[in-house]
Motif scaffolding. Structure first.
Motif, mmCIF file in Angstrom:
data_model
loop_
_atom_site.group_PDB
_atom_site.id
_atom_site.type_symbol
_atom_site.label_atom_id
_atom_site.label_comp_id
_atom_site.label_asym_id
_atom_site.label_seq_id
_atom_site.Cartn_x
_atom_site.Cartn_y
_atom_site.Cartn_z
ATOM 1 N N ASP A 57 0.873 -1.176 0.000
ATOM 2 C CA ASP A 57 0.000 0.000 0.000
ATOM 3 C C ASP A 57 0.910 1.226 0.000
ATOM 4 O O ASP A 57 1.497 1.567 1.031
ATOM 5 N N ILE A 58 1.051 1.877 -1.144
ATOM 6 C CA ILE A 58 1.972 3.005 -1.264
ATOM 7 C C ILE A 58 1.529 4.183 -0.408
ATOM 8 O O ILE A 58 2.366 4.943 0.096
ATOM 9 N N LEU A 90 10.895 4.896 -6.053
ATOM 10 C CA LEU A 90 9.688 4.075 -6.076
ATOM 11 C C LEU A 90 9.991 2.775 -6.816
ATOM 12 O O LEU A 90 10.571 2.813 -7.907
ATOM 13 N N ASP A 96 2.399 3.314 -8.646
ATOM 14 C CA ASP A 96 2.374 4.052 -7.380
ATOM 15 C C ASP A 96 2.498 5.563 -7.486
ATOM 16 O O ASP A 96 2.179 6.270 -6.533
ATOM 17 N N TYR A 100 1.212 8.265 -4.556
ATOM 18 C CA TYR A 100 2.302 8.879 -3.803
ATOM 19 C C TYR A 100 2.286 10.394 -4.001
ATOM 20 O O TYR A 100 2.445 11.162 -3.041
#
Length: 145
Positions: A57-58, A90, A96, A100
């Motif tokens: 889970d970013i 990353l 993501d 993010y």
């Protein structure tokens, strides 16, 4: 060479290096990940029955890495607003980056005062994390700092 910093409120480094080092009027942070300082677990990681990483889970990891950066800054007599440059790594840029980037905007809502940022997509990090930050901050001679 500069003063080495050890931040008790941040997770221990995964290698033989300090959390940060003061040099002149700058503070250089080593790569900081999202591991929980108390449990050493990575928030938001999903493991299969054999303990292998199958997902992350970013958003959870981004909030955690920011908390860890803040802990190192505070142990160094600096603060969040002193950040001037951040390199973000990353492991899943395509999957993501958008999430993010939304979390980044929560922490840095004003582009005029946000630090410079470079975001890189990489294959892997030394531990099963999806994000790592490398930061530079200014150190200001202020009362009580």
């Amino acid at each position: 060479m500069g003063d080495a910093i050890r931040a008790d409120a941040a997770p221990a480094p995964v290698g033989r290096y300090p959390h940060a080092r003061r040099a002149g009027g700058l503070l250089f942070l080593s790569g900081i990940g999202p591991r929980d300082p108390a449990s050493d677990r990575v928030p938001g990681n999903t493991l299969d029955a054999a303990g292998r990483l199958v997902g992350h889970d970013i958003v959870a990891q981004t909030h955690a890495v920011f908390a860890n950066v803040r802990a190192v800054l505070e142990a160094s007599a600096a603060c969040w607003e002193d950040l001037i440059d951040v390199t973000v790594y990353l492991t899943d840029m395509a999957g993501d980056f958008a999430a993010y980037n939304r979390v980044w905007a929560e922490y840095f809502p004003d582009v005029e005062t946000a630090p410079c940022r470079t975001t890189l997509g990489i294959d892997a990090l030394p531990t099963p994390i999806a994000i790592e930050l490398k930061c530079v901050a200014t150190l200001h001679p202020k009362e009580g700092r």
